[in-house]
Motif scaffolding. Structure first.
Motif, PDB file in Angstrom:
ATOM      1  N   ILE A  57      71.066  43.408  20.202  1.00  0.00           N
ATOM      2  CA  ILE A  57      72.097  43.551  21.229  1.00  0.00           C
ATOM      3  C   ILE A  57      72.254  42.265  22.035  1.00  0.00           C
ATOM      4  CG2 ILE A  57      72.601  44.712  23.403  1.00  0.00           C
ATOM      5  CD1 ILE A  57      73.451  46.251  20.928  1.00  0.00           C
ATOM      6  N   ALA A  58      71.161  41.543  22.263  1.00  0.00           N
ATOM      7  CA  ALA A  58      71.268  40.298  23.032  1.00  0.00           C
ATOM      8  C   ALA A  58      72.207  39.319  22.349  1.00  0.00           C
ATOM      9  CB  ALA A  58      69.893  39.669  23.227  1.00  0.00           C
ATOM     10  N   PRO A 128      76.270  36.753  36.371  1.00  0.00           N
ATOM     11  CA  PRO A 128      75.129  36.939  37.273  1.00  0.00           C
ATOM     12  C   PRO A 128      74.144  38.014  36.837  1.00  0.00           C
ATOM     13  CG  PRO A 128      77.146  36.670  38.544  1.00  0.00           C
ATOM     14  CD  PRO A 128      77.561  36.791  37.109  1.00  0.00           C
ATOM     15  N   SER A 129      74.611  39.051  36.151  1.00  0.00           N
ATOM     16  CA  SER A 129      73.752  40.187  35.813  1.00  0.00           C
ATOM     17  C   SER A 129      73.129  40.095  34.430  1.00  0.00           C
ATOM     18  CB  SER A 129      74.548  41.490  35.912  1.00  0.00           C
ATOM     19  OG  SER A 129      75.036  41.687  37.215  1.00  0.00           O
ATOM     20  N   HIS A 130      73.644  39.213  33.566  1.00  0.00           N
ATOM     21  CA  HIS A 130      73.166  39.122  32.190  1.00  0.00           C
ATOM     22  C   HIS A 130      72.522  37.759  31.974  1.00  0.00           C
ATOM     23  CE1 HIS A 130      76.522  42.165  30.907  1.00  0.00           C
ATOM     24  NE2 HIS A 130      75.614  42.695  31.700  1.00  0.00           N
ATOM     25  N   TRP A 131      71.198  37.748  31.851  1.00  0.00           N
ATOM     26  CA  TRP A 131      70.460  36.510  31.633  1.00  0.00           C
ATOM     27  C   TRP A 131      69.937  36.499  30.207  1.00  0.00           C
ATOM     28  CZ3 TRP A 131      67.188  34.903  36.490  1.00  0.00           C
ATOM     29  CH2 TRP A 131      67.992  34.969  37.635  1.00  0.00           C
ATOM     30  N   TYR A 132      69.882  35.304  29.636  1.00  0.00           N
ATOM     31  CA  TYR A 132      69.528  35.163  28.221  1.00  0.00           C
ATOM     32  C   TYR A 132      68.476  34.081  28.007  1.00  0.00           C
ATOM     33  CZ  TYR A 132      73.816  37.785  27.101  1.00  0.00           C
ATOM     34  OH  TYR A 132      74.798  38.739  27.014  1.00  0.00           O
ATOM     35  N   LEU A 133      67.616  34.322  27.036  1.00  0.00           N
ATOM     36  CA  LEU A 133      66.709  33.306  26.520  1.00  0.00           C
ATOM     37  C   LEU A 133      67.164  32.942  25.111  1.00  0.00           C
ATOM     38  CD1 LEU A 133      63.314  34.829  27.683  1.00  0.00           C
ATOM     39  CD2 LEU A 133      64.384  32.750  28.582  1.00  0.00           C
ATOM     40  N   ARG A 134      67.366  31.642  24.880  1.00  0.00           N
ATOM     41  CA  ARG A 134      67.703  31.151  23.541  1.00  0.00           C
ATOM     42  C   ARG A 134      66.394  30.841  22.816  1.00  0.00           C
ATOM     43  NH1 ARG A 134      72.215  28.129  21.312  1.00  0.00           N
ATOM     44  NH2 ARG A 134      73.120  28.030  23.409  1.00  0.00           N
ATOM     45  N   LEU A 135      66.205  31.426  21.642  1.00  0.00           N
ATOM     46  CA  LEU A 135      64.962  31.292  20.890  1.00  0.00           C
ATOM     47  C   LEU A 135      65.232  30.664  19.526  1.00  0.00           C
ATOM     48  CD1 LEU A 135      63.702  34.974  21.394  1.00  0.00           C
ATOM     49  CD2 LEU A 135      63.441  33.073  22.974  1.00  0.00           C
ATOM     50  N   PRO A 136      64.246  29.954  18.957  1.00  0.00           N
ATOM     51  CA  PRO A 136      64.388  29.517  17.568  1.00  0.00           C
ATOM     52  C   PRO A 136      64.585  30.732  16.659  1.00  0.00           C
ATOM     53  CG  PRO A 136      62.557  28.393  18.629  1.00  0.00           C
ATOM     54  CD  PRO A 136      63.006  29.461  19.582  1.00  0.00           C
ATOM     55  N   ARG A 137      65.365  30.590  15.608  1.00  0.00           N
ATOM     56  CA  ARG A 137      65.726  31.723  14.754  1.00  0.00           C
ATOM     57  C   ARG A 137      64.515  32.451  14.196  1.00  0.00           C
ATOM     58  NH1 ARG A 137      70.880  32.653  12.812  1.00  0.00           N
ATOM     59  NH2 ARG A 137      69.967  33.674  11.004  1.00  0.00           N
ATOM     60  N   GLY A 138      63.439  31.747  13.929  1.00  0.00           N
ATOM     61  CA  GLY A 138      62.282  32.391  13.309  1.00  0.00           C
ATOM     62  C   GLY A 138      61.292  32.990  14.280  1.00  0.00           C
ATOM     63  N   THR A 139      61.627  33.029  15.557  1.00  0.00           N
ATOM     64  CA  THR A 139      60.685  33.537  16.558  1.00  0.00           C
ATOM     65  C   THR A 139      60.352  35.005  16.298  1.00  0.00           C
ATOM     66  OG1 THR A 139      61.591  32.034  18.226  1.00  0.00           O
ATOM     67  CG2 THR A 139      60.268  33.878  19.013  1.00  0.00           C
ATOM     68  N   LYS A 140      59.047  35.306  16.237  1.00  0.00           N
ATOM     69  CA  LYS A 140      58.618  36.692  16.078  1.00  0.00           C
ATOM     70  C   LYS A 140      58.533  37.343  17.452  1.00  0.00           C
ATOM     71  CE  LYS A 140      55.999  36.120  11.794  1.00  0.00           C
ATOM     72  NZ  LYS A 140      54.671  36.315  11.127  1.00  0.00           N
ATOM     73  N   LEU A 141      59.178  38.478  17.568  1.00  0.00           N
ATOM     74  CA  LEU A 141      59.224  39.178  18.850  1.00  0.00           C
ATOM     75  C   LEU A 141      58.565  40.544  18.735  1.00  0.00           C
ATOM     76  CD1 LEU A 141      62.911  38.416  19.889  1.00  0.00           C
ATOM     77  CD2 LEU A 141      60.847  37.431  20.902  1.00  0.00           C
ATOM     78  N   PRO A 142      57.861  40.969  19.780  1.00  0.00           N
ATOM     79  CA  PRO A 142      57.346  42.340  19.797  1.00  0.00           C
ATOM     80  C   PRO A 142      58.476  43.321  20.070  1.00  0.00           C
ATOM     81  CG  PRO A 142      56.906  41.267  21.887  1.00  0.00           C
ATOM     82  CD  PRO A 142      57.543  40.218  21.003  1.00  0.00           C
ATOM     83  N   GLY A 143      58.171  44.578  20.022  1.00  0.00           N
ATOM     84  CA  GLY A 143      59.177  45.572  20.369  1.00  0.00           C
ATOM     85  C   GLY A 143      59.367  45.645  21.876  1.00  0.00           C
ATOM     86  N   PHE A 144      60.619  45.551  22.327  1.00  0.00           N
ATOM     87  CA  PHE A 144      60.937  45.660  23.742  1.00  0.00           C
ATOM     88  C   PHE A 144      61.771  46.918  23.973  1.00  0.00           C
ATOM     89  CE2 PHE A 144      60.569  40.939  23.343  1.00  0.00           C
ATOM     90  CZ  PHE A 144      59.541  40.745  24.258  1.00  0.00           C
ATOM     91  N   SER A 145      61.553  47.576  25.096  1.00  0.00           N
ATOM     92  CA  SER A 145      62.288  48.799  25.427  1.00  0.00           C
ATOM     93  C   SER A 145      63.642  48.474  26.035  1.00  0.00           C
ATOM     94  CB  SER A 145      61.497  49.651  26.427  1.00  0.00           C
ATOM     95  OG  SER A 145      60.276  50.087  25.882  1.00  0.00           O
ATOM     96  N   ASP A 146      64.643  49.240  25.656  1.00  0.00           N
ATOM     97  CA  ASP A 146      65.940  49.164  26.320  1.00  0.00           C
ATOM     98  C   ASP A 146      65.758  49.589  27.774  1.00  0.00           C
ATOM     99  OD1 ASP A 146      68.524  50.140  27.348  1.00  0.00           O
ATOM    100  OD2 ASP A 146      69.242  49.804  25.314  1.00  0.00           O
ATOM    101  N   PHE A 201      62.937  42.049  29.524  1.00  0.00           N
ATOM    102  CA  PHE A 201      63.185  41.489  28.199  1.00  0.00           C
ATOM    103  C   PHE A 201      63.584  42.620  27.248  1.00  0.00           C
ATOM    104  CE2 PHE A 201      59.462  38.745  29.690  1.00  0.00           C
ATOM    105  CZ  PHE A 201      60.288  37.760  30.222  1.00  0.00           C
ATOM    106  N   TRP A 202      64.677  42.396  26.492  1.00  0.00           N
ATOM    107  CA  TRP A 202      65.099  43.447  25.556  1.00  0.00           C
ATOM    108  C   TRP A 202      66.194  42.916  24.625  1.00  0.00           C
ATOM    109  CZ3 TRP A 202      69.956  46.274  25.662  1.00  0.00           C
ATOM    110  CH2 TRP A 202      70.836  45.851  26.674  1.00  0.00           C
TER     111      TRP A 202
END
Length: 312
Positions: A57-58, A128-146, A201-202
């Motif tokens: 969704i991000a 103002p309400s939507h903040w983003y982190l740009r990550l390298p494409r191969g970044t492994k992410l844990p599961g984050f809750s909506d 984070f999600w």
């Protein structure tokens, strides 16, 4: 002929409210299903197919807002308000609910950029309400809750776990220290506003190769649903009530809690359109996984009794 779908909250969200006689009769004669998966994500994925099958969704909302999501992975890092309690902390508000302004963003974002920049994850906020982190494409992410699913619940039940989650738990703790000490939050508190004391984070991932749907138009005020729709069909804001439907349309009413208003503005006008032959069928898709399909031929099922509530 036109078809319409109403995305509704779980039946339990309507509590003890009862349907009127006409709506109860229509639902009693409708085809009923209770086999689908429950939850908002599952509900949206019944109507939008992502290839490959993940839940980024991000990346989708970033593309809808800024148009630059290709080539990177993305993670939402939305401003949030946690309230400490005896057992930990609870998520009480996030995103738009905090009534953030450009001034809030401009005051707080620079204080956090070095923290995430040092980790290799640039932080920015096109709104103002939507903040983003740009990550390298191969970044492994844990599961984050909506955050919508975590609202009101204990933060610690939704922290990322495992080896991959350890890094994000550390970043979250450092973020909370920076925000707690920031003088801007004292200014917000002095104005009667909730402090922005954490990030949520999600929605991490990369843009899907394709988003497809059977619907020709999707009407929604929910950002995730709108982002999915923009990638697959025509997307538009939710109107005040059911009107003339053309093609295969879906109306996202997941935020509705007033059953009388739902009947008056949506369900009964749609049923009237079926009776006039303007609508072939109407589907009610509830977040708890149940669904009703309403068609004109069902008027002859006179042996079926009324259904006064969705959950009965």
């Amino acid at each position: 002929m036109a078809r319409a779908t109403l995305l509704l909250p779980a039946a339990a969200r309507f509590g003890q409210q009862r349907l009127g006689a006409t709506a109860a009769r229509v639902l009693g004669r409708a085809d009923h299903r209770e086999t689908a998966d429950a939850g908002r994500q599952a509900q949206l994925l019944r109507h939008f197919e992502l290839t490959p099958g993940h839940w980024p969704i991000a990346a989708l909302t970033r593309q809808a807002e800024a148009g630059d999501a290709a080539g990177s992975a993305w993670l939402r890092a939305d401003p949030s308000y946690l309230r400490p309690d005896i057992n930990g902390a609870r998520l009480l508000a996030y995103g738009e609910a905090l009534a953030m302004t450009d001034a809030d963003r401009d005051a707080l974002l620079p204080a956090l950029r070095p923290l995430f920049g040092d980790a290799g994850f640039p932080l920015d906020a096109p709104t103002p309400s939507h903040w983003y982190l740009r990550l390298p494409r191969g970044t492994k992410l844990p599961g984050f809750s909506d955050p919508g699913e975590a609202l009101g619940e204990d933060l610690f039940e939704h922290l990322a776990d495992g080896a991959e989650g350890r890094r994000w738990r550390a970043l979250l703790s450092e973020t909370q220290v920076v925000l707690h000490n920031h003088p801007w939050n004292a200014r917000r508190a002095g104005s009667g506003l909730a402090p922005i004391n954490s990030l949520w984070f999600w929605g991490g991932g990369v843009l899907p190769d394709q988003v497809s749907t059977q619907h020709t138009t999707a009407f929604s005020d929910d950002e995730s649903a709108r982002a999915l729709a923009q990638a697959a069909c025509t997307a538009a804001a939710l109107p005040a009530r059911f009107g003339n439907a053309a093609g295969d349309v879906v109306f996202d009413l997941q935020a509705e809690r007033d059953l009388a208003r739902l009947q008056e503005q949506w369900l009964l006008p749609a049923v009237a359109a079926i009776d006039r032959g303007e609508l072939e069928r109407l589907e009610l898709d509830l977040e708890d996984g149940s669904a009703f399909m309403i068609a004109r031929s069902q008027r002859w099922r006179v042996w079926r009794g009324p259904r006064p509530r969705f959950g009965e």
